[in-house]
Enzyme design. Structure first.
Site, PDB file in Angstrom:
ATOM      1  N   SER A 159       0.872  -1.185   0.000  1.00 38.85           N
ATOM      2  CA  SER A 159       0.000   0.000   0.000  1.00 38.85           C
ATOM      3  C   SER A 159       0.901   1.225   0.000  1.00 38.85           C
ATOM      4  O   SER A 159       2.075   1.144   0.401  1.00 38.85           O
ATOM      5  CB  SER A 159      -0.846  -0.008   1.282  1.00 38.85           C
ATOM      6  OG  SER A 159      -1.423   1.254   1.521  1.00 38.85           O
ATOM      7  N   TYR A 184      -2.502  -0.825  10.468  1.00 43.50           N
ATOM      8  CA  TYR A 184      -2.400  -1.014   9.015  1.00 43.50           C
ATOM      9  C   TYR A 184      -1.049  -0.501   8.501  1.00 43.50           C
ATOM     10  O   TYR A 184      -0.363  -1.169   7.726  1.00 43.50           O
ATOM     11  CB  TYR A 184      -3.561  -0.266   8.348  1.00 43.50           C
ATOM     12  CG  TYR A 184      -3.727  -0.516   6.870  1.00 43.50           C
ATOM     13  CD1 TYR A 184      -4.475  -1.597   6.402  1.00 43.50           C
ATOM     14  CD2 TYR A 184      -3.167   0.340   5.926  1.00 43.50           C
ATOM     15  CE1 TYR A 184      -4.649  -1.821   5.044  1.00 43.50           C
ATOM     16  CE2 TYR A 184      -3.333   0.135   4.570  1.00 43.50           C
ATOM     17  CZ  TYR A 184      -4.082  -0.949   4.129  1.00 43.50           C
ATOM     18  OH  TYR A 184      -4.256  -1.160   2.780  1.00 43.50           O
TER      19      TYR A 184
END
Ligand code: NAD
Length: 261
Positions: free
Chosen positions: A143, A156
């Site tokens: 990501s 995350y």
């Protein structure tokens, strides 16, 4: 159809980016293992659709990426059905948005387990076979959050920075075995994962839905557009090709310029 004799496992492929990657690999001829959660009839529709559309075999593994035993079992099942796992895409992921002092401990543990540790468990299970056959492709969906942070996404961001480090380490270990290991780092891709975090972000930042989309999500992305799942899938397919055989240990940004800032 350059993946005709290959088999791929794509974790978290009942939805979003993973499903697009599985379909794109199947389009090039790979047999695929779908994995993830969802309504059984929808999963079966996706599985049967891949077989019918691309004339490959597609099987479904319900393995829970929280559970090391189930991850190993998924890889063994793939090797048994297809004879090999040539391509592993570690893509399963969840998100939770919360200030650090309120971050639920169980959410932290689940995000680290699914978004990071599951890749470790799957990689260690596929590497012996890949080494034996002298060919392999491991692709991790990281990501933009593997490179930069955003507030309220501690677990995350930690997991995604972790997967970027894992990618580099394993790439070095496997460099002489014709096994490449890379991660793709998308910015915001319009999938259920992004849709689901909108209510929590509205709450955490006291914003409307439109403000979250325009002022938080697309704010980060200079192109002011979401990345598409098909674009991420096309990059994954490229990474499996011979043209990409010297790309290893890379973290490939697809983020509309987000991390260039
Ligand atoms: P999604 O919610 O559409 O898909 C997630 C997939 O993971 C689903 O198939 C789900 O069933 C599966 N999954 C969740 N928990 C699981 C578990 N315990 N075991 C097995 N499967 C499980 O989300 P997405 O946006 O397609 O996300 C896919 C990956 O892409 C994730 O790793 C995510 O972090 C990453 N990513 C997404 C974006 C984005 O903007 N959507 C951006 C960058 C990275």
């Amino acid at each position: 159809m350059f993946l005709k004799s290959k088999a791929a496992v794509v974790t978290g492929s009942t939805s979003g980016i993973g499903l697009a990657i599985a379909r794109a690999l199947a389009k090039e001829g790979a047999d695929v293992v779908l994995n993830g959660f969802g309504a059984p009839e929808e999963i079966e529709r996706a599985r049967a659709g891949i077989e019918a559309e691309f004339e490959v075999r597609a099987i479904y593994s319900p393995g829970d990426m929280l559970k090391p035993d189930e991850i190993t079992a998924m890889i063994l099942k793939a090797e048994k059905e297809f004879g090999a796992v040539d391509i592993l895409v570690n893509n399963a992921g969840i998100q939770h948005v919360s200030p650090i002092e309120e971050f639920p401990v169980d959410k932290w543990d689940a995000i680290i387990a699914i978004n990071l540790s599951s890749a470790f468990h799957a990689i260690r299970a596929v590497v012996p076979g890949m080494k034996q056959r002298g060919w392999g492709r491991i692709i991790n969906t990281a990501s933009a959050h593997s490179l930069v942070a955003s507030p309220f996404k501690s677990a995350y961001v930690a997991a995604k920075h972790g997967i970027a480090g894992l990618t580099k380490t394993v790439a070095l270990e496997l460099a002489t075995h014709k096994i490449t290991v890379n991660c793709i780092s998308p910015g915001y891709v319009w999938t259920p994962l992004v849709e689901r975090q909108i209510p929590d972000t509205m709450k955490a930042r006291n914003l409307t839905k439109e403000q979250v989309i325009n002022d938080v999500l697309l704010q980060a992305q200079p192109t002011k557009q979401f990345v598409t799942v098909e674009q991420v899938a096309a990059m994954a397919v490229f990474l499996t090709s011979d043209a990409a055989s010297q790309i290893t240990g890379a973290n490939i940004s697809m983020d509309g310029g987000w991390t260039a800032q």
